[in-house]
Design a protein around this motif. Sequence first.
Motif, PDB file in Angstrom:
ATOM      1  N   THR B  93       0.826  -1.220   0.000  1.00  0.00           N
ATOM      2  CA  THR B  93       0.000   0.000   0.000  1.00  0.00           C
ATOM      3  C   THR B  93       0.853   1.259   0.000  1.00  0.00           C
ATOM      4  O   THR B  93       0.331   2.343   0.210  1.00  0.00           O
ATOM      5  CB  THR B  93      -0.898   0.060   1.246  1.00  0.00           C
ATOM      6  OG1 THR B  93      -0.065   0.100   2.412  1.00  0.00           O
ATOM      7  CG2 THR B  93      -1.842  -1.114   1.332  1.00  0.00           C
ATOM      8  N   LYS B  96       1.189   6.204  -3.335  1.00  0.00           N
ATOM      9  CA  LYS B  96       0.293   7.255  -2.843  1.00  0.00           C
ATOM     10  C   LYS B  96      -1.156   7.066  -3.289  1.00  0.00           C
ATOM     11  O   LYS B  96      -2.070   7.366  -2.546  1.00  0.00           O
ATOM     12  CB  LYS B  96       0.805   8.640  -3.256  1.00  0.00           C
ATOM     13  CG  LYS B  96       0.829   8.933  -4.740  1.00  0.00           C
ATOM     14  CD  LYS B  96       1.384  10.328  -5.020  1.00  0.00           C
ATOM     15  CE  LYS B  96       2.904  10.315  -4.987  1.00  0.00           C
ATOM     16  NZ  LYS B  96       3.510  11.519  -5.584  1.00  0.00           N
ATOM     17  N   SER B 229       5.473   7.439  -2.764  1.00  0.00           N
ATOM     18  CA  SER B 229       4.636   7.340  -1.573  1.00  0.00           C
ATOM     19  C   SER B 229       4.260   8.723  -1.052  1.00  0.00           C
ATOM     20  O   SER B 229       4.814   9.727  -1.476  1.00  0.00           O
ATOM     21  CB  SER B 229       5.397   6.583  -0.485  1.00  0.00           C
ATOM     22  OG  SER B 229       6.521   7.324  -0.086  1.00  0.00           O
ATOM     23  N   VAL B 230       3.304   8.778  -0.176  1.00  0.00           N
ATOM     24  CA  VAL B 230       3.076   9.962   0.663  1.00  0.00           C
ATOM     25  C   VAL B 230       3.257   9.512   2.118  1.00  0.00           C
ATOM     26  O   VAL B 230       3.398   8.318   2.397  1.00  0.00           O
ATOM     27  CB  VAL B 230       1.679  10.588   0.452  1.00  0.00           C
ATOM     28  CG1 VAL B 230       1.593  11.257  -0.905  1.00  0.00           C
ATOM     29  CG2 VAL B 230       0.585   9.573   0.639  1.00  0.00           C
ATOM     30  N   TYR B 231       3.245  10.484   3.003  1.00  0.00           N
ATOM     31  CA  TYR B 231       3.573  10.197   4.401  1.00  0.00           C
ATOM     32  C   TYR B 231       2.737   9.057   4.976  1.00  0.00           C
ATOM     33  O   TYR B 231       3.270   8.103   5.516  1.00  0.00           O
ATOM     34  CB  TYR B 231       3.371  11.472   5.209  1.00  0.00           C
ATOM     35  CG  TYR B 231       4.037  11.448   6.565  1.00  0.00           C
ATOM     36  CD1 TYR B 231       5.419  11.460   6.659  1.00  0.00           C
ATOM     37  CD2 TYR B 231       3.301  11.439   7.735  1.00  0.00           C
ATOM     38  CE1 TYR B 231       6.046  11.443   7.886  1.00  0.00           C
ATOM     39  CE2 TYR B 231       3.915  11.424   8.976  1.00  0.00           C
ATOM     40  CZ  TYR B 231       5.293  11.426   9.048  1.00  0.00           C
ATOM     41  OH  TYR B 231       5.903  11.405  10.269  1.00  0.00           O
ATOM     42  N   HIS B 232       1.421   9.163   4.833  1.00  0.00           N
ATOM     43  CA  HIS B 232       0.586   8.152   5.470  1.00  0.00           C
ATOM     44  C   HIS B 232       0.558   6.828   4.717  1.00  0.00           C
ATOM     45  O   HIS B 232       0.336   5.783   5.322  1.00  0.00           O
ATOM     46  CB  HIS B 232      -0.824   8.700   5.710  1.00  0.00           C
ATOM     47  CG  HIS B 232      -0.873   9.617   6.899  1.00  0.00           C
ATOM     48  ND1 HIS B 232      -1.838  10.554   7.090  1.00  0.00           N
ATOM     49  CD2 HIS B 232      -0.033   9.729   7.968  1.00  0.00           C
ATOM     50  CE1 HIS B 232      -1.604  11.207   8.223  1.00  0.00           C
ATOM     51  NE2 HIS B 232      -0.513  10.736   8.761  1.00  0.00           N
ATOM     52  N   SER B 233       0.796   6.835   3.415  1.00  0.00           N
ATOM     53  CA  SER B 233       0.860   5.547   2.715  1.00  0.00           C
ATOM     54  C   SER B 233       2.101   4.774   3.178  1.00  0.00           C
ATOM     55  O   SER B 233       2.067   3.538   3.268  1.00  0.00           O
ATOM     56  CB  SER B 233       0.843   5.736   1.201  1.00  0.00           C
ATOM     57  OG  SER B 233       2.057   6.259   0.732  1.00  0.00           O
ATOM     58  N   ASP B 234       3.157   5.486   3.494  1.00  0.00           N
ATOM     59  CA  ASP B 234       4.334   4.804   4.051  1.00  0.00           C
ATOM     60  C   ASP B 234       4.026   4.210   5.424  1.00  0.00           C
ATOM     61  O   ASP B 234       4.557   3.159   5.780  1.00  0.00           O
ATOM     62  CB  ASP B 234       5.504   5.784   4.168  1.00  0.00           C
ATOM     63  CG  ASP B 234       6.410   5.753   2.946  1.00  0.00           C
ATOM     64  OD1 ASP B 234       6.529   4.694   2.324  1.00  0.00           O
ATOM     65  OD2 ASP B 234       7.001   6.798   2.622  1.00  0.00           O
ATOM     66  N   MET B 235       3.177   4.876   6.177  1.00  0.00           N
ATOM     67  CA  MET B 235       2.804   4.337   7.480  1.00  0.00           C
ATOM     68  C   MET B 235       1.966   3.071   7.330  1.00  0.00           C
ATOM     69  O   MET B 235       2.127   2.111   8.078  1.00  0.00           O
ATOM     70  CB  MET B 235       2.023   5.377   8.287  1.00  0.00           C
ATOM     71  CG  MET B 235       2.868   6.517   8.804  1.00  0.00           C
ATOM     72  SD  MET B 235       4.241   5.949   9.829  1.00  0.00           S
ATOM     73  CE  MET B 235       3.332   5.166  11.151  1.00  0.00           C
ATOM     74  N   PHE B 236       1.053   3.075   6.353  1.00  0.00           N
ATOM     75  CA  PHE B 236       0.274   1.855   6.119  1.00  0.00           C
ATOM     76  C   PHE B 236       1.199   0.704   5.725  1.00  0.00           C
ATOM     77  O   PHE B 236       1.014  -0.441   6.169  1.00  0.00           O
ATOM     78  CB  PHE B 236      -0.789   2.086   5.047  1.00  0.00           C
ATOM     79  CG  PHE B 236      -2.002   2.817   5.550  1.00  0.00           C
ATOM     80  CD1 PHE B 236      -2.853   2.221   6.466  1.00  0.00           C
ATOM     81  CD2 PHE B 236      -2.304   4.096   5.129  1.00  0.00           C
ATOM     82  CE1 PHE B 236      -3.970   2.886   6.953  1.00  0.00           C
ATOM     83  CE2 PHE B 236      -3.413   4.780   5.605  1.00  0.00           C
ATOM     84  CZ  PHE B 236      -4.252   4.171   6.511  1.00  0.00           C
ATOM     85  N   MET B 238       4.155   0.245   6.653  1.00  0.00           N
ATOM     86  CA  MET B 238       4.869  -0.237   7.847  1.00  0.00           C
ATOM     87  C   MET B 238       4.043  -1.270   8.620  1.00  0.00           C
ATOM     88  O   MET B 238       4.603  -2.141   9.291  1.00  0.00           O
ATOM     89  CB  MET B 238       5.232   0.925   8.774  1.00  0.00           C
ATOM     90  CG  MET B 238       6.514   1.639   8.422  1.00  0.00           C
ATOM     91  SD  MET B 238       7.969   0.575   8.259  1.00  0.00           S
ATOM     92  CE  MET B 238       8.330   0.169   9.965  1.00  0.00           C
ATOM     93  N   MET B 295      12.604   5.038   3.838  1.00  0.00           N
ATOM     94  CA  MET B 295      11.511   4.145   4.225  1.00  0.00           C
ATOM     95  C   MET B 295      11.486   2.871   3.384  1.00  0.00           C
ATOM     96  O   MET B 295      11.111   1.807   3.868  1.00  0.00           O
ATOM     97  CB  MET B 295      10.168   4.861   4.095  1.00  0.00           C
ATOM     98  CG  MET B 295       9.626   5.346   5.421  1.00  0.00           C
ATOM     99  SD  MET B 295       9.133   3.946   6.471  1.00  0.00           S
ATOM    100  CE  MET B 295       8.939   4.762   8.044  1.00  0.00           C
TER     101      MET B 295
ATOM    102  N   PRO C 455       8.685  11.717   2.090  1.00  0.00           N
ATOM    103  CA  PRO C 455       8.101  12.014   0.772  1.00  0.00           C
ATOM    104  C   PRO C 455       7.392  13.358   0.796  1.00  0.00           C
ATOM    105  O   PRO C 455       6.799  13.730   1.798  1.00  0.00           O
ATOM    106  CB  PRO C 455       7.100  10.876   0.549  1.00  0.00           C
ATOM    107  CG  PRO C 455       6.763  10.392   1.914  1.00  0.00           C
ATOM    108  CD  PRO C 455       7.984  10.602   2.754  1.00  0.00           C
ATOM    109  N   GLU C 457       4.511  15.761   0.299  1.00  0.00           N
ATOM    110  CA  GLU C 457       3.064  15.579   0.274  1.00  0.00           C
ATOM    111  C   GLU C 457       2.492  16.364  -0.890  1.00  0.00           C
ATOM    112  O   GLU C 457       2.980  17.428  -1.246  1.00  0.00           O
ATOM    113  CB  GLU C 457       2.427  16.120   1.556  1.00  0.00           C
ATOM    114  CG  GLU C 457       2.782  15.354   2.786  1.00  0.00           C
ATOM    115  CD  GLU C 457       2.185  13.963   2.786  1.00  0.00           C
ATOM    116  OE1 GLU C 457       1.013  13.815   2.420  1.00  0.00           O
ATOM    117  OE2 GLU C 457       2.909  13.023   3.155  1.00  0.00           O
TER     118      GLU C 457
END
Lengths: 489, 489, 489
Positions: B93, B96, B229-236, B238, B295, C455, C457
């Motif tokens: 995931t 982005k 990626s974007v910030y939160h897609s990298d978190m998903f 993880m 990441m 990344p 945004e």
Amino acid sequence: MGNLCECLGNFFGRKNTNVRVSLPAVCFIWQIAMIVLFGIFIRYDEESDVKKWLELKKSANITSNIENDFYFRYPSFQDVHVMIFVGFGFLMTFLKRYSFSGVGFNFLIAAFGLQWALLMQGWFHSLDPVTGTISIGVESMINADFCCAGSLIAMGALLGKVSPVQLMIVTLFGVTLFAVEEYIILDLLHCRDAGGSMVIHAFGGYYGLAISWVLYRPKLHQSKSLNGSVYHSDMFAMIGTLFLWMFWPSFNSAITDHGDGQPRAAINTYLALAASVLTAVAISSMSQKKGKLDMVHIQNATLAGGVAMGTAAEFMITPYGSLIVGFCCGIISTFGYLFVTPFLEKTLKLQDTCGIHNLHAVPGMLGGFVGAIVAAFANEDVYGKEGLKRVFDFEGDFANRTPGTQGGFQAAGTCVAIAFGLVGGGVVGLILRFPIWGDPADDNCFDDDVYWEVPEEEEEIIPPVLEYNNHMIHKHQDISESNFSVEQS
Amino acid sequence: MGNLCECLGNFFGRKNTNVRVSLPAVCFIWQIAMIVLFGIFIRYDEESDVKKWLELKKSANITSNIENDFYFRYPSFQDVHVMIFVGFGFLMTFLKRYSFSGVGFNFLIAAFGLQWALLMQGWFHSLDPVTGTISIGVESMINADFCCAGSLIAMGALLGKVSPVQLMIVTLFGVTLFAVEEYIILDLLHCRDAGGSMVIHAFGGYYGLAISWVLYRPKLHQSKSLNGSVYHSDMFAMIGTLFLWMFWPSFNSAITDHGDGQPRAAINTYLALAASVLTAVAISSMSQKKGKLDMVHIQNATLAGGVAMGTAAEFMITPYGSLIVGFCCGIISTFGYLFVTPFLEKTLKLQDTCGIHNLHAVPGMLGGFVGAIVAAFANEDVYGKEGLKRVFDFEGDFANRTPGTQGGFQAAGTCVAIAFGLVGGGVVGLILRFPIWGDPADDNCFDDDVYWEVPEEEEEIIPPVLEYNNHMIHKHQDISESNFSVEQS
Amino acid sequence: MGNLCECLGNFFGRKNTNVRVSLPAVCFIWQIAMIVLFGIFIRYDEESDVKKWLELKKSANITSNIENDFYFRYPSFQDVHVMIFVGFGFLMTFLKRYSFSGVGFNFLIAAFGLQWALLMQGWFHSLDPVTGTISIGVESMINADFCCAGSLIAMGALLGKVSPVQLMIVTLFGVTLFAVEEYIILDLLHCRDAGGSMVIHAFGGYYGLAISWVLYRPKLHQSKSLNGSVYHSDMFAMIGTLFLWMFWPSFNSAITDHGDGQPRAAINTYLALAASVLTAVAISSMSQKKGKLDMVHIQNATLAGGVAMGTAAEFMITPYGSLIVGFCCGIISTFGYLFVTPFLEKTLKLQDTCGIHNLHAVPGMLGGFVGAIVAAFANEDVYGKEGLKRVFDFEGDFANRTPGTQGGFQAAGTCVAIAFGLVGGGVVGLILRFPIWGDPADDNCFDDDVYWEVPEEEEEIIPPVLEYNNHMIHKHQDISESNFSVEQS
């Protein structure tokens, strides 16, 4: 901005959503009541009390600690626990601005519900007539989690439209009703329902629908802009979906017979769920002009096979029988999301936020009937003489029951569950209509901001000049670009 | 906006990505085929069939239900299940605007693949010659999940560039090829490969790379803006990484020997993974001017130790041996992301979205050879006479095999897996080039919008004045601030 | 933008946060040291070594492989493993721009810490005097994870203010101190502390607080804008909260006695946690003018019951006793977040990012004393003669200890844990003040951008005109709307 909204809200007679007194009061009073009642009634069972366990080992000639029920059921308990808190919780985070409430209220009411469930289920199923106490162990924890599930399902229909205090009441009555209908179905009718198609899903589903029907909000469209998902809220919901989907084999096998019962229930559920995914995807894709998939279907209808196997999973339904159940329920559930939910809302005035009608009520009912059919066709060729006794527990008062009769009782049990859901939900709905529970106004639904301190988003820190522009825009919604350039120049 | 894009797309001859007929057709036909084939072939095994289990207990003198294989393997099965659906799903995931597809298509193809795997693996490994049926139990479910993993790995190379229909075909052939190569490697060559370094990772990795090579898109840079990626897609992502990392000890120990085999495999994998994290971080930090971490490396290269221990984990590789394997593979994998993937893309025309070359293909191959070496050096001093037999299964036709010979066969097995991956992937790639599968155009890759109903983001609701400003800005990209203040005043 | 910031940073003498040499150096040197030390000291124990297991089975007359400790503890180990990596990791992702670091540094230091813990705990607890080696098995892995937890808790206080190199040092010393205090408390004082209220939470909490106190940053308010959450970062943190909450029963029961000990510890923890949720919600709601809930409380204070049951969970505290502990700790912890953390920051100059004082230090200390009280009141009526011996391990040198004495030692153990935390943390804090570890400047805290490739945004691509406006706004923070309209007209 916040203050302005508030003023306007008060001016237009917005409902009072302040729960600063009622929510702490309910939490404290109920938690204290739990402590008192636990002090009176609840004890460790003989597998978790050190004295009783050492005595049991001697008396029952148990040679190894691994015979403790903990080692049969604890891994399944933890899977069920994840389903209740992460599964149900995150599944309800799909709304763009109601994720805190989805996961947070789920957390709150499950944590309350499981305590109340230990008591209610204990009183009905395992009250010791001599000591007047209830013994709890690992299986009790699984059953308590199951019992909460009924109320969490009901929460799905109400999501975004009720206050946390109302949800606590839904849970108080939901758990109570659950324990009674479970007693009638499992003990009096002597049905088998290890994964709770009837007692959990059909009951919970119709319970929630009945409440929602009583609480119908004709002007709910005023909150329409918040009744939808954003990209990342859909991703959070997928966490819930997948943990439910993956651990459903544990859900349906958690309290089945030691030995063959648990693997059989797990395999059947595993297969039914796999088939649901394919048919849910197929119908979802067919329903769109360009064959695009809809996240609502993927998040929900893929789970229908697990719901529908709640009763039959422990029976000898055969692997391909499981696939057929999953196949059909994936289709039925997706059709439900496409056609039935909108139809119910329009004609029956039934607002069902998460579509629990399609995921729990109908597949649960079908699961009950599937179980009845599979039970009715059970025979000694397939089960063996001893196996038939073992699977259907034809012992004691029920030693002479035939599979055919059992099938009839299973079907009757399903009806009992539905009746309890509908009638109980109707009554609870009326209780929730008292105007003292702090529920949101029609134009204030699906919004975390009512019950949560919501952090300001970076995106929301709009510089004043933009606010000004925004202001102008809202005044002249249909002004053309050229007008703006004039206004600016 | 959407409509405009569409018009332009059609104008410039965009590919037809409509899967409204093909996707439902594939899902329905294949699911019905599964039901029919399961009806003919698949039965419960003797540990999940009530009649057979009661008979087995009597005949094998089993005193306790806890001896059922379910209690040895079910917790590991659930961990593996989480890796397949949440682990692989969320790891994909990170893009982005392709998170729905990453987790959703993974869900779809794994749910199909595991059914087909039960059949294929059953035909090759456990077809009863008398009844012509296949008996399935908990171990079959683990193996079916493993079998899917091969195709999910391949999906990593193709992520964003193929349609769901193509992925279904990748899985159909992937599972088929897997069952054949597994039969050759485990049964004919009598290799040991409990965690599948060879049969899962090396095969799956090269299978995906070969397909991707055949499907090379010279103009993929047109979708460059979405390939990140974007910030939160990298978190998903993880979430996926961590569930893979945490449960890898269960993956490698799920089907190893009862007793000592499972804990040994778990410990070895646990240690190798821990070492991978440190070296992946080290190389990632060294590779950036300011020592910043990337990441991509943390999400992927930290897992290399688990892949590389897939074969040797059940052997007596020693704890420090496991650390060395993890140490090396963390380095090699991170170097792969830094240098090899760009090199492959430039020189070999190989586009590998998730870098499976570095996470699966190479560590899997290395894992195969590590297993060969460890097997070749096995001796009675370390294993004991009985232990050597037990670990390497030197029984029946293979009773006289020596560890040295076993090492040779292990190395040969690795080569077989790679060959199957490369050749099979090449052929499947050619099949996927038929222009009927609804794959996206080069400027339309990595975009959920092609196959999903994507919710509109709040951020996208830009007020008209901003659109106007945007418009002006795009016209005068290099206008100085003063100009703007003039324009506004 | 990035370049501009950098220039300004250098101009104003920003600290050097480059860890390109130090981080890889630490990772490589320590990992190589681990390999060498593992080679010298670490061996498989008799339940995971094939030769030793087969011998043990013969000598101890073990009839079934299911008697291997793996089957008693591995499911709990995996739950603990999830708590360490996903639980702690995601709990620390709540900051709006520090999620990568929260989960990533947690990953790094836990992966290092568990290796060092296997050695340190092995030297203190299970060094074979004859061979000079340490035998590891499933229980060692659980203990190693536990040992890391101490340092991860400390990380909570430091979150956002230290470099990854500093965290590695915190972990190196944290694990070392842990092993020593654990040896004193469990072996010398012969305390019971299965879930680590004392040795993990009280120690870890005070260790982190002491470090943070030494590293006080008077100008931390310069990073104030980043020291907060956004909507979705709070959702990620809820993943951590829930996995911690759900699996805490496994944490507290993972290394308790086989048989009755594990279910009892699980039940007690389950109940305490449920009660914590209700009181945390109640106090959170009461503290806000409108009864709104605060995510910080829900994410943290709901867990206090689990921390506080770390010692007493395996005792016969009774179910309602567990509820009372959870009830009180939920209140105390929430009050801590409301009043104590701000107070500590103002008066004691103690900056505690995650509020570990309220979640670990105080509930851990209370848990230690609760354990002491419950132990002191233990008697043969409740435990039975044999049970008392079994639960408190009154054997060997401690055969004559009474419950009263045991209670005294438990209380002493709590004080030892706190003392180790405070003194050890003070010393480690001083070490961390050397200006060579690459920690961020005061105006640069809570920012992933310092140590990660973040990344870009989509939202950050602000059109120049907005930047201009932003610029103007920052110059005239208090200008009224009318002024702006003038400026624009």
